[in-house]
Design an enzyme around this catalytic site. Structure first.
Site, PDB file in Angstrom:
ATOM      1  CB  ILE A  54     -86.883  48.393  48.921  1.00 13.51           C
ATOM      2  CG1 ILE A  54     -87.849  47.995  47.817  1.00 13.51           C
ATOM      3  CG2 ILE A  54     -86.779  49.907  49.025  1.00 13.51           C
ATOM      4  CD1 ILE A  54     -89.288  48.404  48.089  1.00 13.51           C
ATOM      5  CE1 TYR A  59     -86.955  54.948  54.577  1.00 17.92           C
ATOM      6  CE2 TYR A  59     -86.223  53.375  52.934  1.00 17.92           C
ATOM      7  CZ  TYR A  59     -86.555  54.654  53.287  1.00 17.92           C
ATOM      8  OH  TYR A  59     -86.498  55.639  52.366  1.00 17.92           O
ATOM      9  CE  LYS A  61     -83.525  41.395  58.417  1.00 20.71           C
ATOM     10  NZ  LYS A  61     -83.836  40.250  59.280  1.00 20.71           N
ATOM     11  CG  ASP A 177     -86.334  59.585  61.955  1.00 19.17           C
ATOM     12  OD1 ASP A 177     -85.447  60.475  61.959  1.00 19.17           O
ATOM     13  OD2 ASP A 177     -86.087  58.382  61.733  1.00 19.17           O
TER      14      ASP A 177
HETATM   15  C1  4QG Z   1     -91.122  52.215  50.896  1.00 21.41           C
HETATM   16  C2  4QG Z   1     -89.517  51.687  46.673  1.00 21.41           C
HETATM   17  C3  4QG Z   1     -87.074  52.901  47.155  1.00 21.41           C
HETATM   18  C4  4QG Z   1     -90.013  52.297  53.069  1.00 21.41           C
HETATM   19  C5  4QG Z   1     -91.241  52.409  55.053  1.00 21.41           C
HETATM   20  C6  4QG Z   1     -92.141  52.148  49.995  1.00 21.41           C
HETATM   21  C7  4QG Z   1     -90.046  52.364  54.423  1.00 21.41           C
HETATM   22  C8  4QG Z   1     -90.274  52.216  48.927  1.00 21.41           C
HETATM   23  C9  4QG Z   1     -89.256  52.262  47.912  1.00 21.41           C
HETATM   24  O1  4QG Z   1     -89.973  52.246  50.246  1.00 21.41           O
HETATM   25  N1  4QG Z   1     -91.567  52.148  48.758  1.00 21.41           N
HETATM   26  C10 4QG Z   1     -88.049  52.883  48.141  1.00 21.41           C
HETATM   27  C11 4QG Z   1     -88.538  51.740  45.680  1.00 21.41           C
HETATM   28  C12 4QG Z   1     -91.188  52.281  52.344  1.00 21.41           C
HETATM   29  C13 4QG Z   1     -87.327  52.343  45.915  1.00 21.41           C
HETATM   30  C14 4QG Z   1     -92.398  52.343  52.988  1.00 21.41           C
HETATM   31  C15 4QG Z   1     -86.285  52.371  44.840  1.00 21.41           C
HETATM   32  C16 4QG Z   1     -92.421  52.401  54.356  1.00 21.41           C
HETATM   33  N2  4QG Z   1     -85.182  53.047  45.022  1.00 21.41           N
HETATM   34  O2  4QG Z   1     -86.470  51.783  43.812  1.00 21.41           O
HETATM   35 CL1  4QG Z   1     -91.292  52.480  56.779  1.00 21.41          CL
END
Ligand code: 4QG
Length: 274
Positions: A54, A59, A61, A177
């Site tokens: 992702i 963020y 890794k 943030d």
């Molecule tokens: C998180 C899932 C984009 C990121 C932190 C949880 C940073 C996602 C995510 O990111 N789910 C993001 C899918 C997350 C996508 C949780 C996508 C915590 N574009 O498919 Cl610090």
């Protein structure tokens, strides 16, 4: 004279040995009641399997993982290499694990440690999966099609983010943030705040902060002022400013001053709005 330390006892070999032992023990295990013992954390690969990447970079890794036991999905933020838990990781962990669940804040499923004797281990923070991606991705993709986000959608996102912020602030946490990249959507239409990597937990003794952190374009003037003058401080309201900038981002695709170098913007923000 009688109260003096008995020198003879210090010279005895057993006493010397005890001192050496104690010194090495305390050296190896410095006493810190808050420290998270990495050895006590479970191995993530017993439970979770990485199935996708992702947004690498935004963020750190972050990967999509699947639970080997029940097939449920989650996101994992991997911090590596770590050989001990530093203050920042500990602060993020403490916030995640102490915060009661809220529909507008990403859920925390647990912390794991994958040891590696050569390159340093990995710390895994397993979090709720927000399959809809970030609201920044949403507005950018809609602008690419020559359209704009509907005002009703913008207000829905802002409302969810505000409820999430209210929950954080009620628990004396400043996110620090807030921006479109840190507001994620789920496929069920949920709006969730993520990333407590630079957040601050306030105590009753200390309700204000004076360290300057965040992402320049979204930073409140009082937070930036702390960078230049050490007698300034700020409180939870800086998140409300950042959410206001996020409102502009949702409408225009970018925050104000975004054509400028971030460092130059840092100098413009306090002067332009104060
Ligand atoms: C998180 C899932 C984009 C990121 C932190 C949880 C940073 C996602 C995510 O990111 N789910 C993001 C899918 C997350 C996508 C949780 C996508 C915590 N574009 O498919 Cl610090």
């Amino acid at each position: 004279m009688g109260a003096r330390f008995p020198l003879m006892a210090c010279a005895s070999p057993i006493f010397q040995l005890a001192i050496v032992l104690m010194k090495s023990l305390f050296g190896l295990f410095p006493y810190n009641p808050n420290m998270i013992g990495l050895e006590s954390l479970a191995d993530p690969t017993d439970t979770w399997e990485i199935i996708d990447t992702i947004g690498k970079g935004t963020y750190g890794k972050v990967y999509k993982v699947s639970n080997k036991k029940d097939g449920s999905l989650a996101a994992v933020k991997i911090l590596d290499p770590v050989s001990d838990v530093d203050e920042e990781i500990e602060a993020e962990y403490n916030i995640l694990q102490s915060l009661p669940n809220h529909p507008n804040v990403v859920r925390f499923y647990g912390m794991y440690y994958k040891a590696d004797q050569y390159v340093g281990g990995q710390l895994w923070l397993v979090l709720e999966l927000c399959n809809g991606g970030s609201v920044t991705d949403l507005v950018k993709s809609i602008l690419k099609c020559g359209q704009r986000l509907d005002e009703a959608i913008i207000s829905y996102i802002l409302y969810g983010a505000l409820l999430g912020l209210q929950h954080l602030h009620n628990n004396r946490i400043i996110h620090r943030d807030v921006k479109g990249n840190n507001i994620l959507l789920t496929t069920e239409g949920g709006v969730k705040l993520v990333d407590f990597g630079v957040s601050a937990q306030l105590t009753s003794a200390r309700l204000r902060r004076n360290t300057s952190v965040g992402t320049p374009f979204w930073m409140a003037p009082e937070v930036i002022a702390c960078e230049q003058q050490y007698d300034y401080s700020y409180d939870v309201r800086c998140d409300v400013w950042s959410l206001g900038i996020t409102a502009i981002e949702l409408a225009d695709g970018d925050p104000p001053l975004s054509s400028m170098h971030p460092v130059k913007a840092l100098f413009k923000i306090p002067r332009r709005y104060c």
